[in-house]
Every structure is written in C-alpha cells, then in structure tokens.
Write a protein that holds these residues in place. Sequence first.
Motif, PDB file in Angstrom:
ATOM      1  N   GLY A   1      -5.848   4.817  -3.332  1.00  0.00           N
ATOM      2  CA  GLY A   1      -6.870   3.844  -2.954  1.00  0.00           C
ATOM      3  C   GLY A   1      -6.304   2.443  -2.853  1.00  0.00           C
ATOM      4  N   ALA A   2      -5.451   2.056  -3.824  1.00  0.00           N
ATOM      5  CA  ALA A   2      -4.887   0.713  -3.801  1.00  0.00           C
ATOM      6  C   ALA A   2      -4.033   0.515  -2.552  1.00  0.00           C
ATOM      7  CB  ALA A   2      -4.063   0.468  -5.058  1.00  0.00           C
ATOM      8  N   VAL A   3      -3.215   1.525  -2.213  1.00  0.00           N
ATOM      9  CA  VAL A   3      -2.323   1.370  -1.059  1.00  0.00           C
ATOM     10  C   VAL A   3      -3.130   1.337   0.243  1.00  0.00           C
ATOM     11  CG1 VAL A   3      -0.515   2.506   0.249  1.00  0.00           C
ATOM     12  CG2 VAL A   3      -0.352   2.377  -2.226  1.00  0.00           C
ATOM     13  N   VAL A   4      -4.082   2.265   0.360  1.00  0.00           N
ATOM     14  CA  VAL A   4      -4.834   2.337   1.618  1.00  0.00           C
ATOM     15  C   VAL A   4      -5.662   1.078   1.837  1.00  0.00           C
ATOM     16  CG1 VAL A   4      -6.745   3.525   2.737  1.00  0.00           C
ATOM     17  CG2 VAL A   4      -4.878   4.844   1.770  1.00  0.00           C
ATOM     18  N   THR A   5      -6.382   0.638   0.811  1.00  0.00           N
ATOM     19  CA  THR A   5      -7.194  -0.562   0.994  1.00  0.00           C
ATOM     20  C   THR A   5      -6.316  -1.785   1.202  1.00  0.00           C
ATOM     21  OG1 THR A   5      -7.399  -0.676  -1.405  1.00  0.00           O
ATOM     22  CG2 THR A   5      -9.279   0.192  -0.194  1.00  0.00           C
ATOM     23  N   GLY A   6      -5.134  -1.807   0.571  1.00  0.00           N
ATOM     24  CA  GLY A   6      -4.224  -2.924   0.814  1.00  0.00           C
ATOM     25  C   GLY A   6      -3.788  -2.963   2.268  1.00  0.00           C
ATOM     26  N   TYR A   7      -3.493  -1.797   2.827  1.00  0.00           N
ATOM     27  CA  TYR A   7      -3.120  -1.735   4.235  1.00  0.00           C
ATOM     28  C   TYR A   7      -4.276  -2.172   5.125  1.00  0.00           C
ATOM     29  CZ  TYR A   7      -2.197   0.539   8.713  1.00  0.00           C
ATOM     30  OH  TYR A   7      -2.049   0.803  10.048  1.00  0.00           O
ATOM     31  N   ARG A   8      -5.492  -1.749   4.757  1.00  0.00           N
ATOM     32  CA  ARG A   8      -6.656  -2.077   5.573  1.00  0.00           C
ATOM     33  C   ARG A   8      -6.945  -3.567   5.607  1.00  0.00           C
ATOM     34  NH1 ARG A   8      -8.626   0.113   9.359  1.00  0.00           N
ATOM     35  NH2 ARG A   8     -10.774  -0.426   8.883  1.00  0.00           N
ATOM     36  N   VAL A   9      -6.474  -4.301   4.573  1.00  0.00           N
ATOM     37  CA  VAL A   9      -6.697  -5.747   4.575  1.00  0.00           C
ATOM     38  C   VAL A   9      -6.165  -6.353   5.859  1.00  0.00           C
ATOM     39  CG1 VAL A   9      -6.029  -7.905   3.468  1.00  0.00           C
ATOM     40  CG2 VAL A   9      -6.723  -5.978   2.074  1.00  0.00           C
ATOM     41  N   PHE A  10      -5.027  -5.839   6.333  1.00  0.00           N
ATOM     42  CA  PHE A  10      -4.378  -6.468   7.477  1.00  0.00           C
ATOM     43  C   PHE A  10      -4.747  -5.818   8.795  1.00  0.00           C
ATOM     44  CE2 PHE A  10      -2.113  -9.248   4.907  1.00  0.00           C
ATOM     45  CZ  PHE A  10      -1.793  -8.573   3.757  1.00  0.00           C
TER      46      PHE A  10
ATOM     47  N   PHE B   1      -5.311   9.111 -11.549  1.00  0.00           N
ATOM     48  CA  PHE B   1      -4.251   8.142 -11.279  1.00  0.00           C
ATOM     49  C   PHE B   1      -3.889   8.147  -9.799  1.00  0.00           C
ATOM     50  CE2 PHE B   1      -0.593   5.610 -11.518  1.00  0.00           C
ATOM     51  CZ  PHE B   1       0.378   6.226 -10.758  1.00  0.00           C
ATOM     52  N   TRP B   2      -3.715   9.361  -9.230  1.00  0.00           N
ATOM     53  CA  TRP B   2      -3.306   9.405  -7.824  1.00  0.00           C
ATOM     54  C   TRP B   2      -4.407   8.869  -6.919  1.00  0.00           C
ATOM     55  CZ3 TRP B   2       1.318   9.316  -6.315  1.00  0.00           C
ATOM     56  CH2 TRP B   2       2.341   9.902  -7.080  1.00  0.00           C
ATOM     57  N   LEU B   3      -5.651   9.122  -7.324  1.00  0.00           N
ATOM     58  CA  LEU B   3      -6.780   8.585  -6.554  1.00  0.00           C
ATOM     59  C   LEU B   3      -6.734   7.065  -6.512  1.00  0.00           C
ATOM     60  CD1 LEU B   3      -9.312   9.770  -5.185  1.00  0.00           C
ATOM     61  CD2 LEU B   3     -10.573   9.197  -7.234  1.00  0.00           C
ATOM     62  N   PHE B   4      -6.563   6.450  -7.691  1.00  0.00           N
ATOM     63  CA  PHE B   4      -6.506   4.992  -7.742  1.00  0.00           C
ATOM     64  C   PHE B   4      -5.295   4.466  -6.972  1.00  0.00           C
ATOM     65  CE2 PHE B   4     -10.112   4.024  -9.843  1.00  0.00           C
ATOM     66  CZ  PHE B   4     -10.210   4.351 -11.183  1.00  0.00           C
ATOM     67  N   ALA B   5      -4.150   5.153  -7.142  1.00  0.00           N
ATOM     68  CA  ALA B   5      -2.940   4.665  -6.480  1.00  0.00           C
ATOM     69  C   ALA B   5      -3.093   4.724  -4.965  1.00  0.00           C
ATOM     70  CB  ALA B   5      -1.741   5.499  -6.938  1.00  0.00           C
TER      71      ALA B   5
ATOM     72  N   PHE C   1      -7.353  -4.508  -5.738  1.00  0.00           N
ATOM     73  CA  PHE C   1      -7.182  -5.016  -7.096  1.00  0.00           C
ATOM     74  C   PHE C   1      -7.946  -4.183  -8.108  1.00  0.00           C
ATOM     75  CE2 PHE C   1      -4.451  -8.430  -7.001  1.00  0.00           C
ATOM     76  CZ  PHE C   1      -4.719  -9.326  -5.997  1.00  0.00           C
ATOM     77  N   ALA C   2      -9.166  -3.741  -7.725  1.00  0.00           N
ATOM     78  CA  ALA C   2      -9.965  -2.942  -8.662  1.00  0.00           C
ATOM     79  C   ALA C   2      -9.252  -1.628  -8.965  1.00  0.00           C
ATOM     80  CB  ALA C   2     -11.354  -2.686  -8.081  1.00  0.00           C
ATOM     81  N   ALA C   3      -8.623  -1.039  -7.944  1.00  0.00           N
ATOM     82  CA  ALA C   3      -7.883   0.196  -8.188  1.00  0.00           C
ATOM     83  C   ALA C   3      -6.723  -0.057  -9.142  1.00  0.00           C
ATOM     84  CB  ALA C   3      -7.377   0.764  -6.863  1.00  0.00           C
ATOM     85  N   VAL C   4      -6.026  -1.174  -8.959  1.00  0.00           N
ATOM     86  CA  VAL C   4      -4.932  -1.503  -9.884  1.00  0.00           C
ATOM     87  C   VAL C   4      -5.489  -1.707 -11.292  1.00  0.00           C
ATOM     88  CG1 VAL C   4      -3.206  -3.244 -10.435  1.00  0.00           C
ATOM     89  CG2 VAL C   4      -3.492  -2.488  -8.092  1.00  0.00           C
TER      90      VAL C   4
END
Lengths: 438, 310, 188
Positions: C17-26, C11-15, C42-45
């Motif tokens: 991952g979702a935050v880091v990749t979301g930040y990297r989008v910008f 769970f923590w890995l996915f969470a 989105f895949a992590a979510v």
Amino acid sequence: MGLRSAFSHFAETAAVPVFAVAGGGAREAVGRLSQSPTVELVDTPAAATILLVAGSVPPSLNPALTAVHDAMPSPRGTIHWPLGADQGELPTTPSAPPIGPSADAADAIAHVFRALLSGAVPSEQPIQPNADPNPWRGIGPYGQGGSGMTGGTPYGRPMAELAPDRDGLRLDVLPLSVGPFFPRFPVGVTLEVVMAGDVVIEGRVTDSPFIGHESSFLAGPFLRALSHPAPVAEIELARAREHLRWVSNALVTQGLPALAMRVLRLAATVTPDDATSVTALIRRVRLLRVPQWSGAGVGRLAPELLPGLGLGPVSRAAGLREDARSTDPAYLALGFEPILGHASDAAERWRLRLAEASQSLELARRAGDRRTEQTGVVESPRGRLQAHDAPFQRLQPVIPDLLAGLEWGDAVTALVSLDLDPEEAGVAAIPSARADAA
Amino acid sequence: MRDYASPPLALMTIGLVMVTGVYLIAVMDRSMATLIGGGRWTLGDSAIGPLRSAALLLVQRRRVTERPDAPAWALAPALLTGLAAVALATVPIGPDTVATDPSTGFVVFSAAIVFVMIAVFLHGWSSNSALAMHGAYRFGAQALSFQIPFLLAMLATALPAESLSIVDIVNAQESLWNVVRQPLGLPLYLVVGLAVSFWGPLNLPDASDLAGGTSVEDSGVARLLWTAARAAMLLAVAAMGAAGFLGGWWGPWLPGPAWVVVKTVALLALLLAAGHLLPRIRIQRFVVTAWVILIPLALVNIFVSAAVLL
Amino acid sequence: MSGELLLDAIFWLFAAGAVVTGYRVFRTDSMVRAAFYLLASFAAVGGILVLLGAEFVGMVLILMMAGEMLIMAIVMVMYMMNPAGLNPMWMVHQHRVAVAAGLLSFAVLAAPVLLVDFPDHPNPAPEEATAQLGEELLGDSMLVFQTAGVALLSTMIGAVVLASRRGRYGEAEEGSTEPSLEQDLEST
C-alpha cells in the motif's frame, strides 16, 4: 426485490421530506405546514422526496425550478399548491391533483408520498436530458483540450501573482450564484457573490423577480392599508406575527431548528392579550445569547448611508428615527414612540425586532376600534412602503458595501438581519393589487 | 504488550455498540427536538420514527453530481465510521473488558480524532459543489484549532495515572474522579468534543447557513451513512469522556459496565441538549477562542494537576 | 502459526500500500488526491511502525501527517488557480529528470538494505513503552528535544505573527500594500 418493497412499506409512514418552494402569498401557509409532524421541510433537494410548489412562482424562476426538480433523487414527486393564485405554466408536472384551498396539505402530501413508495404513482422523470453540457471534443488545432497542464497552450494555468491585498498574493476566486431557492432567504432572492475561500470579495442581490409578475395573489394587511384606513389592531397584530416569523427563520439560520419551531407556533397563535408569552420568549432568546453570539459586530451598516431610506428596523437600529407611524394621528393618540437602537449591527436588529413585536402587541391590545388615518404610505415590518416603492429596492444598493470582506456565515447573518422581501416589492409595484380581494 | 480480545469478537462487539448507540442518539435527539419545539411527544414517533426515516433513505436511489471524485465521496462516510470504531475500541468497559488496550491507548484515540478532519474534508471536496467545499474549508480551520486543546485536555488525565493506557487512566480514578481533581478538564473536553463531532453549536461544516454544508449533495444510503457516522463519533467522544473524566466503571451499587453506560448516556444527553439550545458559533470567533483562550486554559489545567501531584 | 501468517500478510499489505500510493502521488492528475495519496502512504508506514512495536511513533506519525496533508491540500487549492482543485493537471515538472532522480535515490537507499548484514538479536517487546519513552526524552536526549521544542515554538509564534490580522503595512481589512511599490509605479 422483496427487501426493497419491505423497506418501502415500512417507510410509508415516515416523516415526509419536502423541499418547499414558497412563492407569492404562500409563506404563511408553508410555515403552518412545517409545524405538522408528518412533514419535514428539508434544506436541500438531495434530501427531499416531494417538491412542493406553493403560491405563485414568477416565470423567470422556471429554470431554477427545473434544476431543483432534477436534483431530487428518485422516487420523487411534485405537488402544486395554488393557494388561490394562478400558478401559470409550471415546468414541473404534478404527481397528484393540486391541493385545494380547504384541503389539509399535510394529509395530501402524506397521501402522495405513500403512493410513490408503494409504486401506485410512478416516480417522476427528470425534466432536462441527462447529457453532458460540455462534452470533451478532443485536442483542438491550437493545443486546447490537450495534455500538459490540461487546458492546452504552454503555461495554460496562471500561477499565483501579485495582488493588492494584505498578503500580496492573488488567491483563487470562485464566482457563485446562490438562490433563488436558498432555504435561508425568501424565494426570489438571488445572491451573486465572488468568493475567495470563505470570504466574500464582492456580492450583490439581483432584482426582485416578482416585479412585473402579474398574478392574483392576495395583498396582506399592509398593502390594504395603502389605499384605505385599516384597523390598527389588525395591522399591529400582523406586524408582531411577521417579526416573530422573522425570528423563527433567523433561529434556523443560527442552527436552532427546535427553538425556531416553537417560535413559529407562537407566531401563528399569538393574540394581543398574549403579550406575556412573547416577553418570555424574548427573555429566553437573550438568555441563550443568540443575538450576541451570532450578530454582535456583524453586518454593520454605517448610519451615514441610511438617512431617508426608511428601512424600518434596519434604520431604527442605526439610531435613525424613521417610522411612518409617527406621522399618523391614530398612533400618536395611542402614545406611540418608535424604538431606537444605536449599534447598527445584526444583533441590534434582532433585539429591535423582538422589542417591536412586544410593542405591537401592546398597541394592538390598546387600540380598540381605531383605524389608521394616513393612506398612501404605510410602515410595513420591513420599512416605509408606498405604491411602486418597497424597502427591498432601497436595500439593494446598500448590500455590496455590506458584504465585501465578510466571511460567508457572517454574510448570511447580515442578509437575514436585513429581512429582504422581494415579494413585497412585486406586490407594491402592481397598482392597487387586488386590495379589495381580501 | 497487553492482552487483546480476538479480532472477530472485538469487531462484532464494537459494531453492536455503535448500532445501539446511534439508535439511542437518534431517539434522544428527536425527542428533544419535539419537546423543545412545543410539539406532542409520543413514544412511537420518537422510537420508530428514526427507523422509518432510515428505511426511506435506504429506498432512495443515490443521485450524483457532475464529475465528482467518486472514490473519495464513497470513502468519506466509511472512513468516519471506521474512525469512530477505532475511537470506541479504546474505551474500556471494565478492568479486563476492553476491545483493545495498547499501552499508548490515548495516542490511538487521538489519532482517530485527528483523522476525522480528513474524512470531513474529503466529504465536502469530492462532491464538486461550492457549498460543500465551503463546509470542508470551515472544518479545516475548526479541526486545526481544536487539536491542541484536545490533546492537552486529555493529556492532563494521563498525569495521575502515569500512563497513556486508558485502562490505567480509569484505574487511577478509583479514589477520586478526574472531574473533581481537574475541574477545567471536563468542560474543555466537552467543548472540543462538540468540535470533533461537529455537533450543535460547532456544527460548522454541515451548517444550516450552507444548506447542509458538506452533505448538501448527499442522498439515499450516503446520507444515512454520514448521519450514522457522525452520531457514532459523538458516541465515541461521550464514552471517552465518561472513561477519562467521570471515572469509567467506578461507582457504588451498580456493576461496572452499567455505570459506564449511565455516564455515557448522561454525557450524550448533555451534548445533545447543547446542540438544541446553543446557537452556532461563528468560525472566526471559534478559531480565535481556541488559540487564545482554550490553549492557555488547558496548559493551566496541566500545570495545576502536575503541581498537585508533585 | 496463523498468528505469524496474519502478521506477515498485514505487513505486506501495508508495504505494498505504501509503495503503490506513493507512486500514485505522481501519476494522479488532481492536486488534492496527490496530497491524500501521500497521506495514505504515510499512514501505511505508520502501520508498519506499529507492527514493529513502536506504537507511539507510528500513531504519532499518523496523527501529525493528517494535519499536514490537509494543510497542503488547502494551500494548493488556494494558490493554484484551479477551481477547488478538481480540474485535471500535471503534478510534475521535468518529467524525465524526476523519474531518473527517483530511481537513483531508490537504488541508493535500497542497496544498504539488501547488501548489509543486519545483526540478529531479537529484542523483547517493550512492556512499558511510555515509561521508556519518557526516560529517554527527559534523560539522555533531553538537550535535543528541549532545543527542538523551543525552535518549534518560536516558529509557531513567528507564523502566527505573519498571519495576524495586522499586517506589516496596516490592518488587513484596509488592504495594506507595500508603500514603496506604489510610489515606484506612480513615479514612472
């Protein structure tokens, strides 16, 4: 490393991946080489270990040859195969002595391959220096090279604007130069296109590099027939073989390499008494719907553009009755009638070439000892051929209209269906090109 | 939730199955090419030849283009292999023998199939090469077109089972195989299966008129991994076809797993033969066919099987 | 138990991952990478949804987002005059305002999660998720889904009509243009 050398040793007897550059006079020999199980001709230098430079390559293609050489991964080697031509100063240095005229090319290539893998012959170094052609020079005085929509000045990148096309918005275009060693076209065909996505916006084929390239490659039966009468059987058999080789290349273009190999074997061995195998092939190709699926409605040339150009199967597929053989008494005595089509598209040119191969074999069988009676003009498999006037040069102006608006796959199908041959243009431009050196 | 196999055992089994399957595909493909090409077929050439070529690719040093997107380029074959593994993991070998059997196994398989287009697009875009980019564009069009026919064709097999779990779908074929109950289903699935694994007549992204397409700049290990990943995807498609349409492990004399192998190999042979005998379809024609012909056919398939069931 | 620990770690890995990749989008400078970072987020979510027992929703999320992000990447490459999207460029406008708005919305969304007292009634994991989903879709929520379905279908048909080979002003091959604009240009 022990593991690496173990793998190298195991791979020594693998099928050698060869990127073959078939220059002047080498296409038939390279075709025969591809039938050998020890050699595998690949489409891209990134998959190749050996670069085979066969026949004579015009010096204007040397930069491209250098690029192809450097694009191969190491271990890499180069082999030169003169085939009786003077290859001149090639930019590549061979890893082994050139293949002689009587040597078995597949064996020679396998030998060099083994030496490369076992380390006996060192892998070749790249010819060009490994330097960045456009190094970053920092931020300039006008803000160029800097941050913020990288490219410098405010609004450095144009946004989408209006354009006079169906959607009304200008799409990003990519100017591209394909060739001269693109595997589906003969060596020397360079296609300069501007593409938007997968659609060709404009395209043209550059002039043949073989024109003005004096070299001692041999003239084929069609060139010889320009200067003195030649046996009809020989010419028609050569025509049938050329058409079958075209069919083989077209099959590879349509993604059928195994069937193409079968056709290539047939092309190399067919004799005039062998017409049944060709009819069987024709039936099989049409059964698999190869011409229809790939070429129906593709590459349509308006018949109004073609009168007088004498483009061989391309003209006859448009319904134009243009064949230099119909003014030759020798052919008229054999009852020759040119085969005509009506839909001027790639599928019709497929069908026409297959039918003409059959017809040529039939003529060769019935010809006996007859010789052609007209010199100065001859009907090559690509059209009317005269000294200094080859079908390739007459096809060039037609190509931009043909390619505009075609999707890339259709564009390649259309160009392959035209059977471009820059080498023929080069040989025809040389007066009496060693016609007697056959 | 159902019972799952222990993760290490499942991973090892799937890995073994994939390696065996990829080798089998390589041998069959080479044999067919030799036979159709009119050459001499020897067991040594066909069986050991692929291994030697693989060894050669392992020895070649990978060469890179100018300013590629290196992480994406390395990710693409790994992603495709992973997706093939996920797809294979949902295929059952026996009523109690499956790597993973979620109650929505069909959706897991579909998600893996749909994600393939991301892997192929990354593979083509990241090498900074025009011909590779073109292959990626083509697969974008191809993938978006085959998704709906694929989902609909597979969905029809879930109707008799009244469940989305693959084990239930196979169990429901005890009396009658789906290929007989839904005659439109298997041909539709095979066409879309060829499109997913971009093989043979639908090999548009890696086409010969693009000099290799998305793999035009691949060399060495990268080329080997991509070829192996594509073969693994074909294996997964054939395995699911055998489970969903040909009745999986049901059959008279042989034990269940042997039947699964036989049916998968039969479908593989069919797909590989199609690859060698059918010419490549034009992308425009495929897109139009997928939207205008395949979707209505798949819908008819669903309506008819639902009507029969009701 | 190691099973619980493993689930928590995943769970923590996915969470993360979702935050880091979301930040990297910008923060990335490549359009195509931005689209695929969003897909990874989105895949992590989707993975987290599967962990919550909502397998169907999680897998469908991954399935749909793959197609959508690919289309986004291709449309960006098509219109941004940036050859194949490989030249570096800023992905954001109005940098400071965007950062402020992002932080504010994160605070507004995170506040309920941290401050609200969630009830503690663990539900048993659904045994027959598909059956329950089916009963929901065709039972209580039928009106919502049928309306949404018809709306989506009409949107698809409209999009196909817009993209069809025959444009509003003629066939695509002939390069149709709006007649009125041309007349205006000619008259001036």
